[in-house]
Design a protein around this motif. Structure first.
Motif, PDB file in Angstrom:
ATOM      1  N   ARG C  49     -42.331  11.183   5.360  1.00 16.02           N
ATOM      2  CA  ARG C  49     -43.661  11.758   4.147  1.00 16.02           C
ATOM      3  C   ARG C  49     -43.559  10.629   3.152  1.00 16.02           C
ATOM      4  N   GLY C  50     -42.603   9.870   3.046  1.00 19.92           N
ATOM      5  CA  GLY C  50     -42.596   8.918   1.898  1.00 19.92           C
ATOM      6  C   GLY C  50     -41.998   9.372   0.505  1.00 19.92           C
ATOM      7  N   GLU C  51     -41.654  10.789   0.372  1.00 24.37           N
ATOM      8  CA  GLU C  51     -41.248  11.154  -0.791  1.00 24.37           C
ATOM      9  C   GLU C  51     -40.019  12.226  -0.397  1.00 24.37           C
ATOM     10  N   LEU C  52     -39.092  12.566  -1.220  1.00 21.28           N
ATOM     11  CA  LEU C  52     -38.071  13.453  -0.973  1.00 21.28           C
ATOM     12  C   LEU C  52     -38.538  14.857  -0.874  1.00 21.28           C
ATOM     13  N   PRO C  53     -38.058  15.709  -0.155  1.00 22.77           N
ATOM     14  CA  PRO C  53     -38.370  17.093  -0.076  1.00 22.77           C
ATOM     15  C   PRO C  53     -38.063  17.929  -1.336  1.00 22.77           C
ATOM     16  N   THR C  54     -38.735  19.245  -1.552  1.00 19.73           N
ATOM     17  CA  THR C  54     -38.202  19.913  -2.607  1.00 19.73           C
ATOM     18  C   THR C  54     -36.934  20.786  -1.761  1.00 19.73           C
ATOM     19  N   ALA C  55     -36.189  21.597  -2.599  1.00 21.74           N
ATOM     20  CA  ALA C  55     -35.171  22.264  -1.799  1.00 21.74           C
ATOM     21  C   ALA C  55     -35.790  23.294  -0.910  1.00 21.74           C
ATOM     22  N   ALA C  56     -36.908  24.021  -1.189  1.00 19.81           N
ATOM     23  CA  ALA C  56     -37.239  24.792  -0.347  1.00 19.81           C
ATOM     24  C   ALA C  56     -37.744  24.066   0.926  1.00 19.81           C
ATOM     25  N   GLN C  57     -38.440  22.899   0.708  1.00 19.41           N
ATOM     26  CA  GLN C  57     -38.890  22.440   2.094  1.00 19.41           C
ATOM     27  C   GLN C  57     -37.849  21.942   2.773  1.00 19.41           C
ATOM     28  N   LEU C  58     -36.757  21.594   2.325  1.00 18.40           N
ATOM     29  CA  LEU C  58     -35.635  21.081   3.099  1.00 18.40           C
ATOM     30  C   LEU C  58     -35.056  22.170   3.685  1.00 18.40           C
ATOM     31  N   ARG C  59     -34.749  23.406   3.387  1.00 23.88           N
ATOM     32  CA  ARG C  59     -34.120  24.544   3.917  1.00 23.88           C
ATOM     33  C   ARG C  59     -35.077  24.805   5.175  1.00 23.88           C
ATOM     34  N   LEU C  60     -36.205  24.830   4.963  1.00 23.38           N
ATOM     35  CA  LEU C  60     -37.185  25.049   6.201  1.00 23.38           C
ATOM     36  C   LEU C  60     -37.097  23.944   7.275  1.00 23.38           C
ATOM     37  N   LEU C  61     -37.067  22.755   6.832  1.00 22.62           N
ATOM     38  CA  LEU C  61     -36.913  21.467   7.746  1.00 22.62           C
ATOM     39  C   LEU C  61     -35.523  21.708   8.614  1.00 22.62           C
ATOM     40  N   GLU C  62     -34.367  22.041   7.742  1.00 21.54           N
ATOM     41  CA  GLU C  62     -33.019  22.194   8.230  1.00 21.54           C
ATOM     42  C   GLU C  62     -32.880  23.058   9.392  1.00 21.54           C
ATOM     43  N   ALA C  63     -33.718  24.275   9.039  1.00 25.86           N
ATOM     44  CA  ALA C  63     -33.685  25.341  10.069  1.00 25.86           C
ATOM     45  C   ALA C  63     -34.337  25.153  11.186  1.00 25.86           C
ATOM     46  N   ALA C  64     -35.678  24.423  11.036  1.00 28.95           N
ATOM     47  CA  ALA C  64     -36.179  24.010  12.443  1.00 28.95           C
ATOM     48  C   ALA C  64     -35.480  23.024  13.287  1.00 28.95           C
ATOM     49  N   LEU C  65     -34.752  21.933  12.353  1.00 24.77           N
ATOM     50  CA  LEU C  65     -34.129  21.120  13.369  1.00 24.77           C
ATOM     51  C   LEU C  65     -32.992  21.700  13.971  1.00 24.77           C
ATOM     52  N   VAL C  66     -32.247  22.580  13.466  1.00 24.14           N
ATOM     53  CA  VAL C  66     -31.062  23.315  14.014  1.00 24.14           C
ATOM     54  C   VAL C  66     -31.551  24.018  15.133  1.00 24.14           C
ATOM     55  N   SER C  67     -32.557  24.893  15.226  1.00 30.86           N
ATOM     56  CA  SER C  67     -33.110  25.821  16.118  1.00 30.86           C
ATOM     57  C   SER C  67     -33.468  25.019  17.384  1.00 30.86           C
ATOM     58  N   GLY C  68     -33.771  23.708  17.462  1.00 29.21           N
ATOM     59  CA  GLY C  68     -34.273  23.099  18.809  1.00 29.21           C
ATOM     60  C   GLY C  68     -33.155  22.126  19.617  1.00 29.21           C
ATOM     61  N   VAL C  69     -31.824  22.079  18.938  1.00 29.80           N
ATOM     62  CA  VAL C  69     -31.105  21.113  19.623  1.00 29.80           C
ATOM     63  C   VAL C  69     -30.642  21.306  20.841  1.00 29.80           C
ATOM     64  N   ASP C  70     -30.791  22.637  21.584  1.00 35.65           N
ATOM     65  CA  ASP C  70     -30.265  22.388  23.098  1.00 35.65           C
ATOM     66  C   ASP C  70     -30.770  24.036  23.774  1.00 35.65           C
ATOM     67  N   HIS C  71     -30.861  23.831  24.942  1.00 34.51           N
ATOM     68  CA  HIS C  71     -31.178  25.022  25.599  1.00 34.51           C
ATOM     69  C   HIS C  71     -30.534  24.902  26.982  1.00 34.51           C
ATOM     70  N   GLY C  72     -29.378  23.974  27.010  1.00 36.37           N
ATOM     71  CA  GLY C  72     -28.701  24.134  28.438  1.00 36.37           C
ATOM     72  C   GLY C  72     -29.182  23.104  29.434  1.00 36.37           C
ATOM     73  N   PRO C  73     -28.411  22.837  30.495  1.00 31.09           N
ATOM     74  CA  PRO C  73     -28.536  21.868  31.335  1.00 31.09           C
ATOM     75  C   PRO C  73     -29.590  22.293  32.360  1.00 31.09           C
ATOM     76  N   GLN C  74     -30.059  23.242  32.212  1.00 31.91           N
ATOM     77  CA  GLN C  74     -31.202  23.776  33.203  1.00 31.91           C
ATOM     78  C   GLN C  74     -32.429  23.155  32.770  1.00 31.91           C
ATOM     79  N   ALA C  75     -32.741  22.636  31.578  1.00 32.68           N
ATOM     80  CA  ALA C  75     -33.856  21.734  31.124  1.00 32.68           C
ATOM     81  C   ALA C  75     -33.831  20.644  31.655  1.00 32.68           C
ATOM     82  N   PRO C  76     -34.938  20.223  32.221  1.00 34.42           N
ATOM     83  CA  PRO C  76     -34.968  18.848  32.879  1.00 34.42           C
ATOM     84  C   PRO C  76     -34.571  17.619  31.873  1.00 34.42           C
ATOM     85  N   SER C  77     -34.843  17.984  30.508  1.00 36.11           N
ATOM     86  CA  SER C  77     -34.415  16.566  29.691  1.00 36.11           C
ATOM     87  C   SER C  77     -33.179  16.377  29.382  1.00 36.11           C
TER      88      SER C  77
END
Lengths: 268, 268, 268, 268
Positions: C49-77
């Motif tokens: 984005r070119g600038e640092l996030p606010t605390a509120a923005q960061l909290r949401l970004l962290e949550a979304a990044l945490v939520s997508g890390v894995d869904h097990g070996p049945q996923a083709p990826s």
């Protein structure tokens, strides 16, 4: 900012292709003369070697390229490409996925075998060199690359036709005899003192072909990747045509087993 | 855990290859019969189509595969593969890198052109359909895929030999006339009302070949990837042989320009 | 050869990073100030984005990044990356294999959902727009991307915590309300007239997060790829540590089913 | 067909993730508890190590991940990803392209350095072991991985903040002292008898961090790939946003130099 534009152009120097308005030279030949006059396998040889192959060289190259195209969807390269084809990427990405998996273990046995063949072919006594090599590998409990197959017993069906063709070509004086002699010496050394032989597999047989044709070991891998890309494409397309989406390794309703920690609560 | 092992086996069903101890069937043929008896291009056809090609089909396929092998290191697919070859990965990864870049824009024009050809070839009046299509693309300021070239003026050197071969094959009754007629109708429509024509490029000419041979558009892309993989391999190997390490796009001492924010301090 | 070296340098212009001897500026900040002072997620935001996030923005970004890390070996990826790790390539290639599979179908639902959310969020009446969209998708028998899950009934466990966080952040006035309202409108519209609801899945919930944070849809995909790369790496390493070689989708001794032509002889 | 469905399920066993209807456990923790409560870097540690990091461990991990995100478009990984982004593939493919190039030479120095550090850290006399190692490398005219930089003189700006953080953490007793001592011993040994020192670069400094944190060398590479994927994504997106199509390494109008054979006619 010290470079001139000539240095930049020179940074990307190539001896393979010259492109200018209305002109494409491949290894010096205008592309319009090649189209319709050389076969795809001749073109492969030309691009890699700089000159066109003899008829005898071409025959061996075609045989090796034909032999490696596919070994079914149990191979990870094929399975990964089939899965890719269901994930919403183009066939280019599916081919890239499959080709990328042909690494040192899955696609590198031929290259490694070529390196061994070169060593044995240049020894004074090929049979002795082969026996020494086999003893050294056995002492370290390593497999000799290019020999043995976990499935194909008593032997890989691709071995005999490839070795037959190389033998004919050696006998006609069209390729040097060293790699074939080295490969057979290895096969003999591997059979000695064993209840069952460890015959050459397709990696070993194509290693003999490519070494006989004068390719460096790395290009042995490269040619295998070209060859297997045909199977990768065929399988990716079969899967894409079927229309399945997000195909994983296991059918719907079957889960991967889990051996990690039991459910626990986060202490926060 | 409701699946049986038959369901698992069935999940990976294929009609291309059957592998069993000592046996590899490719489209029903034992691999040992194919080795030495069919060319690499015939094998490609067999794997993708299920039967061997006629002589006329094979000739066209070889010509199209030969025509696409390379267009020099200015193409991103080739440049990326050359860079990969200096980064400490195998040739398999270098090929994967290059093949992966042949996406909708870099490698997809042939596929897109095949889709247009099919529409025109099945129209009652191909010339009218071509003119309508050209008008529609011009109205949206889009390029018609397969026509024009930013470098090759007045025309792509690969056009004439490919179109010549298709014309001969159509006239001999060995392939249907529709795709050729559609492609020429598009070329004519594109030339009308223009100071300079927009002749067919290699994507358009190979699209006509592949469509005449009955390949679906997606396989047009797939075949182009196989073809260009030859150039990718040749260039990756040339670069790897040169021994350079971590080759970037610019020579040492030349920096990328920067248009971002000036230096600033972190307020923490 | 008409370009100057300035043009070459300019061809690679970037606003992200400036590198000179002893200096690395990232979006203007000296790297040595960032190290130890910003978190990895802040750095991700800064780079994109070119600038640092606010605390509120960061909290949401962290949550979304945490939520997508894995869904097990049945996923083709994940499965493809695990297979790659047994083929003799580095972890870089295994990650590339997995990331490459996150295409339009396997990894693109979030991106597609973001495009829908934007349309609804800018409509005069979000509820009506959502109902129209759902009706249009149903008429074409298409799934609305970001809703429903073939496995997670009654609902994806990642939905509630993500939507809870966005709701809090919207209520605090730290992100605009449009994407959340649009996503909930879609969920409501999908539940109407159905025996069972079609609740939002992780793609839909993260789409709301990323859209609320002002990321363009393409970067929604990009962030998902970064997130899932963590799971890809963990699984590839687990497999590599296990030491298996050339892992295919099926265990040893199990073959893929075959539905192709029976054995036949080549007529040559 | 001898496998049971349990064997198939077991073939894909994992200890990382358990997925069932309505449930996703990551290392035993329900995903809904992790979302909003752990940071992305904590989640990375959890997925790779099985437990959450301490605050001291997390701080070092964040610093190392931040330090590796980018080094500009002159790096082949970044350049290839930028080119990919202009070829009509998704950001997933662009990331795969860049990550794939982080091989033994471009991305492997940290991993190789970690292997050296382990050897020195376990020696009785780290200084003597470092001097011996440097002497051995110099005798073979090899670079010690993790030290020296072709651009950053007198030193890589990422070295000091990383080493400062590790030193603090070692002094606080939060990580073992061996890797830091080994790295500094190597740096000292490399400076001896030289006109100019060969200071640690980012690969060396992050190798110390990752080794201090107990990661195996392969995961040092893996973590670098995760980190650099951020820069890859940022650059790919910058390029994609610019709208250029089929970007090669050289600007329009500049050709690669050619040193191959002059034009010649095919003798057929």
């Amino acid at each position: 900012m010290t470079s001139t534009s000539d240095e930049v152009s020179g940074w990307w120097t190539t001896g393979i292709t010259r492109v200018a308005p209305g002109e494409i030279l491949l290894r010096g030949y205008p592309v319009q003369q090649l189209i319709g006059n050389v076969s795809f396998a001749e073109q492969i040889w030309l691009m890699l070697r700089g000159e066109l192959p003899t008829a005898a060289q071409l025959r061996l190259l075609e045989a090796a390229l034909v032999s490696g195209v596919d070994h079914g969807p149990q191979a990870p390269s094929i399975a990964a490409a089939r899965m890719a084809a269901t994930c919403g990427v183009g066939l280019n990405s599916a081919i890239a996925t499959g080709a990328g998996l042909l690494g040192d273990v899955h696609g590198g046995a031929g290259q490694q075998c070529m390196e061994l063949l070169t060593g044995i072919a240049t020894a004074d006594d090929a049979d002795a060199a082969a026996r020494e090599l086999v003893a050294a590998y056995r002492a370290e409990r390593r497999h000799v690359p290019g020999f043995g197959h976990r499935l194909h017993h008593p032997r890989d069906p691709r071995r005999d036709p490839l070795i037959g063709l190389v033998t004919e070509t050696v006998e006609a004086g069209d390729v040097p005899p060293g790699p074939l002699r080295a490969g057979l010496a290895l096969e003999t050394a591997l059979a000695e003192g064993r209840g069952k032989p460890v015959p050459m597999n397709v990696d070993g047989a194509t290693a003999i072909v490519y070494a006989s044709l004068g390719f460096p070991p790395e290009l042995g891998r490269g040619l295998f990747v070209l060859s297997r890309s045909v199977g990768i494409l065929a399988h990716a397309w079969e899967e894409m045509s079927g229309g399945r989406r997000i195909k994983g390794p296991l059918p719907k309703g079957m889960n991967a087993a889990y051996n990690g920690p039991p459910p626990r609560d986060l202490d926060r």
